[in-house]
Design a protein around this motif. Sequence first.
Motif, short mmCIF file in Angstrom:
data_model
loop_
_atom_site.label_atom_id
_atom_site.label_comp_id
_atom_site.label_asym_id
_atom_site.label_seq_id
_atom_site.Cartn_x
_atom_site.Cartn_y
_atom_site.Cartn_z
N ALA A 1 12.71 68.77 14.36
CA ALA A 1 12.51 70.93 14.65
C ALA A 1 12.42 71.13 13.23
O ALA A 1 11.76 72.70 12.90
N ALA A 2 11.88 70.16 12.32
CA ALA A 2 12.25 71.21 10.78
C ALA A 2 10.61 71.54 10.77
O ALA A 2 9.41 71.19 11.39
N THR A 3 10.87 72.96 9.91
CA THR A 3 9.44 73.45 9.84
C THR A 3 8.53 72.94 8.46
O THR A 3 9.39 72.36 7.70
N THR A 4 6.86 72.19 9.27
CA THR A 4 6.48 72.32 8.31
C THR A 4 5.17 73.19 8.81
O THR A 4 5.15 74.14 7.81
N ASP A 5 3.85 72.67 8.00
CA ASP A 5 2.22 73.75 8.65
C ASP A 5 1.38 72.80 8.95
O ASP A 5 1.90 71.13 9.25
#
Length: 340
Positions: A233-237
């Motif tokens: 669920a970690a924020t990436t791009d």
Amino acid sequence: MTTADLTTTDRIRRNPGHHRVLTGDRPTGPLHLGHYFGTLQNRVELQRLGVELFVVVADYQVLTDRDRADNPAEHAENLVLDYLAAGIDPDRATVFAHSAVPALNQLLLPFLSLVSVAELGRNPTVKDEIAHSGRSTVSGLMFTYPVHQAADILFCKADLVPIGQDQIPHLETTRTVARRFNERYGPVFPQPEALLSTAPLLLGTDGGKMSKSRGNAVPLGATEDDTARLLRAATTDADRRISHDPEHRPGVAGLLQLAALCLDRTPEDVAEEIGDRGAAALKRLVIEAVNEYFRPIRARRAELAADRGFLRDVLHNGNEHANKVADTTLAEVREAMGTV
């Protein structure tokens, strides 16, 4: 080369038994991977070198930014559990709680007489903590937090304090208290030095600083499945080409840093390996690296968690030793002040 020419690290390695370190955490929840790589790993290494460690479970300081401590005894036990799982040896380190050492807290009274209200108000770390507290009023405990930390450090006459760059103003308050007490009443306290952390800041799953209160952390004791869920669920791009760019791609950079720490590689090296396979491939690598690295630590944690009585014994024994040290220091303070 004289002793003065040596770096702090060199002096520790040359004569570790000459030093005493005070460090600790607030029992507000489980420690996370940021704590491990930021502080716990360093504490274990200092212990391995032969430095005497005092580790405070700072239960009173929980009240600096909240109305009451939530489940303090349970959180204190869990903090001890995390310490031991990470490698702190209770036979070589003193693990104790604020609230169990009255003489330590009694030092706060004479220490407060050595600093002005204006000096406390100028402390940039306190100002930042107040700004981020979200409160319309500030408690006296939060305002005097640096002086309470001075009591933590000076009660055991610690000469080294592992801190981050942002905590230097707190340590300067401790040095000021020690210097002014010695000038006014006679030499009792050392002026402790900062042992600045060289560990990189580990970002949370949202790309911000990993923090218990922000809900963006992976707990040290998380299961492998929970670790996978949190990291997926970690924020990436959307950019498939993985690169280490902390300024413009903090989420990706945080994952690369975490993988690099677990694999003993550089973030740039990990990014090169992933290439243009995108965030999903990066997350798979990070999950595997984290779970592999922490598997023995988590196994040890599960083993220790089955014996809560042992955890309480560790804290009880640490409290006993800390009380002896604090009582001796307070007696010296009373003697120096002429209040015996």
